[in-house]
Design a protein around this motif. Structure first.
Motif, short mmCIF file in Angstrom:
data_model
loop_
_atom_site.label_atom_id
_atom_site.label_comp_id
_atom_site.label_asym_id
_atom_site.label_seq_id
_atom_site.Cartn_x
_atom_site.Cartn_y
_atom_site.Cartn_z
N LEU A 9 -26.45 8.43 -22.80
CA LEU A 9 -25.30 8.67 -21.94
C LEU A 9 -24.03 8.73 -22.76
CD1 LEU A 9 -23.78 8.77 -19.19
CD2 LEU A 9 -23.86 6.25 -19.20
N GLU A 36 -27.74 16.44 -17.49
CA GLU A 36 -26.85 16.22 -16.36
C GLU A 36 -25.40 16.23 -16.83
OE1 GLU A 36 -27.95 13.11 -13.55
OE2 GLU A 36 -29.84 12.82 -14.63
N ILE A 87 -20.60 12.46 -18.98
CA ILE A 87 -19.71 12.22 -17.85
C ILE A 87 -18.28 12.27 -18.36
CG2 ILE A 87 -18.94 10.49 -16.15
CD1 ILE A 87 -21.83 9.43 -16.15
N ILE A 140 -20.09 19.01 -10.61
CA ILE A 140 -21.34 18.26 -10.49
C ILE A 140 -22.46 19.19 -10.91
CG2 ILE A 140 -22.83 16.93 -8.95
CD1 ILE A 140 -20.36 16.67 -7.08
N GLU A 173 -20.47 7.12 -11.62
CA GLU A 173 -21.50 8.09 -12.00
C GLU A 173 -22.36 7.57 -13.15
OE1 GLU A 173 -22.31 10.85 -10.40
OE2 GLU A 173 -20.75 10.32 -8.93
N ALA A 174 -21.75 6.84 -14.07
CA ALA A 174 -22.51 6.26 -15.17
C ALA A 174 -23.52 5.24 -14.65
CB ALA A 174 -21.56 5.60 -16.17
N PHE A 211 -26.38 7.03 -13.00
CA PHE A 211 -27.30 7.60 -13.98
C PHE A 211 -28.23 6.53 -14.55
CE2 PHE A 211 -28.17 8.54 -18.49
CZ PHE A 211 -28.92 9.70 -18.35
N TYR A 217 -21.36 15.46 -15.11
CA TYR A 217 -20.38 15.19 -14.05
C TYR A 217 -19.04 15.02 -14.74
CZ TYR A 217 -17.95 13.19 -10.06
OH TYR A 217 -17.06 12.97 -9.03
N GLY A 218 -18.12 15.95 -14.50
CA GLY A 218 -16.84 15.85 -15.16
C GLY A 218 -16.06 17.14 -15.06
N LEU A 275 -20.21 8.67 -21.99
CA LEU A 275 -19.23 8.39 -20.94
C LEU A 275 -17.85 8.65 -21.53
CD1 LEU A 275 -18.30 7.36 -18.21
CD2 LEU A 275 -18.74 5.01 -19.01
N PHE A 281 -15.80 7.93 -12.72
CA PHE A 281 -16.69 8.18 -13.87
C PHE A 281 -17.62 6.99 -14.11
CE2 PHE A 281 -13.45 11.31 -15.89
CZ PHE A 281 -13.94 12.33 -15.10
N MET A 338 -27.09 12.75 -20.51
CA MET A 338 -26.02 13.06 -19.56
C MET A 338 -24.67 12.87 -20.24
SD MET A 338 -25.17 11.57 -15.74
CE MET A 338 -24.02 12.53 -14.70
#
Length: 466
Positions: free
Chosen positions: A219, A156, A136, A185, A204-205, A208, A158-159, A221, A201, A134
């Protein structure tokens, strides 16, 4: 230390055959925390007495601080392209940030320049060895759908796709002036958050991590703090009554960034994941002191130039049971090294990586290999360039003679030794030229040559190496 003792005990028990330890065979979770435009000196662990970064300072004490860490470019997009591929981004023409109508063909949206589709990313590699992936936060590697993170190795996202945006939510996603700055998203679903973006953020981390705690995860971030615009919460501004203007706003943004890093670290502790999680914190380029009032002392220069202040960044690694606590690494490393290091940590064979320039740092940080991971590092943007070979650094300019510094003795690059060592200037020039002959032409030059041709065929138009 408690992590290291437990892991050594586990290893000993496995060797003696007394017990099987699941941790011994389990892939480590891997997290990269990546900030944006932070100043080199704006952290407690680098000596700041003004900026407050207690959580990152503590993090530094729990692991290793890299004293000479570099990025592969002095601006956001190319630096990220290098990190994501493990290659000097000039090898595939990604030499500059996208400028709509100049760097890309589509002057209306600026969507036509991005990380070339023939380049494998860190997400691709980590997913191939069994990681849930993911990203972010900030992407900044192409706005068009074909460059989307979900098509570049990430499960994934998100950002936002662009390079900077407001830290405060807009009324709706339709109100965002630049469409690439909408919060997205997954793919194609846009929704404005309801609070300060750095906190969002982190939420969301944590989400996840909670959803994937039973499988290895990777991940990224990628906070956009403390990049402009200089938006800071009132509660954080109040902590710095002695400061004014943008320096005050930067202090508040940095405090928020530090707090949110700590919140993620606390969640890993609560879930019992810290012992088997490799975490790196670093930044995308030097601080732009002109725009966000960051400080890069004792380094000269800022974001967008090749002096140390433009390309040297904070870099911390915590890896319980592998990296010693409160330790330091003295030699130059690069964010190009993150891909092979993470891939090897996850059980991948670095020999399978496609032409990367980075190296696996694991043997160096544990002491199995001595000396420098890199004898030579390079930088180039248009006709400006730099090379660091050992402790010597040459800077090439289009409008004045080259400069030569011994970085080990002159970290601030104030004592130009070019006239004293002309033979060394010549040798480093030759080495820099030889490297440049291995590179692709910059994509913005291809834009001029092939204007009018369909950009979905652009990869086919890229020139062969010279």
């Amino acid at each position: 230390m408690k992590y290291r003792v437990k892991n050594l005990l586990c290893f000993a028990l496995v060797l003696t055959g007394i017990v099987s330890c699941a941790f011994a065979a389990k892939k480590p979770n891997i997290i990269l925390i990546f900030s944006d435009d932070a100043g080199y000196a704006d952290f407690g662990f680098h000596g700041s007495k003004i900026m407050r970064t207690p959580r990152l300072d503590s993090f530094a004490e729990q692991g290793m601080l890299f004293k000479e860490a570099y990025v592969s470019a002095a601006v956001c997009g190319p630096s990220r392209a290098g990190l994501y591929t493990g290659k000097y981004q000039q090898r595939f023409g990604y030499e500059e940030n996208n400028v709509p109508g100049y760097m890309s063909l589509n002057s209306t949206t600026g969507d036509d320049m991005g990380l070339p589709l023939d380049q494998k990313t860190i997400g691709d590699y980590m997913r191939e060895i069994g990681y849930r992936t993911m990203i972010i936060g900030k992407w900044h590697l192409g706005n068009a759908d074909r460059y989307h993170p979900l098509k570049r190795g990430f499960d994934e996202f998100y950002g936002f796709r662009g390079g900077a945006r407001s830290f405060w939510p807009y009324p709706t996603s339709d109100d965002v002036e630049r469409k690439e700055d909408r919060i997205e998203i997954g793919f194609g679903k846009f929704e404005e958050p309801n609070k300060y973006l750095t906190e969002v953020f982190t939420d969301e981390a944590i989400n996840f991590v909670e959803r994937n705690q039973d499988q290895p995860f990777f991940l990224m971030l990628c906070y956009n703090a403390p990049h402009t615009p200089m938006h800071s919460e009132k509660k954080d501004l109040a902590q710095f009554p002695e400061l004014t203007g943008r320096r005050k706003a930067l202090a508040g943004m940095t405090l928020s960034l530090d707090r949110e890093c700590g919140r993620l670290l606390d969640q890993l502790d609560e879930m019992g994941l810290s012992e088997n999680t490799l975490i790196v914190y670093t930044n995308d380029n030097g601080g732009p002191s002109d725009s966000n009032h960051s400080v890069n002392d004792p380094l000269s220069g800022t974001k967008a130039n090749h002096l140390e202040g433009g390309i040297r960044v904070p870099f911390l690694m915590r890896w319980p049971g592998v990296v010693d606590e409160n330790s330091k690494f003295e030699y130059p490393v690069s964010t190009l090294d993150l891909l092979p290091t993470f891939y090897a940590a996850g059980g991948g064979d670095v020999g399978n990586l496609d032409g990367v320039d980075g190296v696996d740092l694991r043997p160096f940080v544990v002491g199995e290999r001595k000396g420098r991971p890199h004898q030579t590092l390079y930088w180039k943007k248009e006709n400006r360039g730099a090379i660091r070979d050992g402790d010597w650094k040459l800077l090439r300019f289009p409008d004045r003679p080259a400069e030569l510094y011994n970085i080990a003795e002159d970290i601030s690059e104030v004592n130009n030794l070019a006239n004293k060592h002309p033979h060394l200037v010549r040798e480093l020039y030759k080495k820099l030229f030889a490297w440049e002959l291995t590179l692709d032409r910059p994509m913005f030059q291809l834009r001029r040559e092939y204007e009018g041709k369909a950009m979905d065929r652009m990869d086919k138009f890229r020139k062969p190496k010279l």
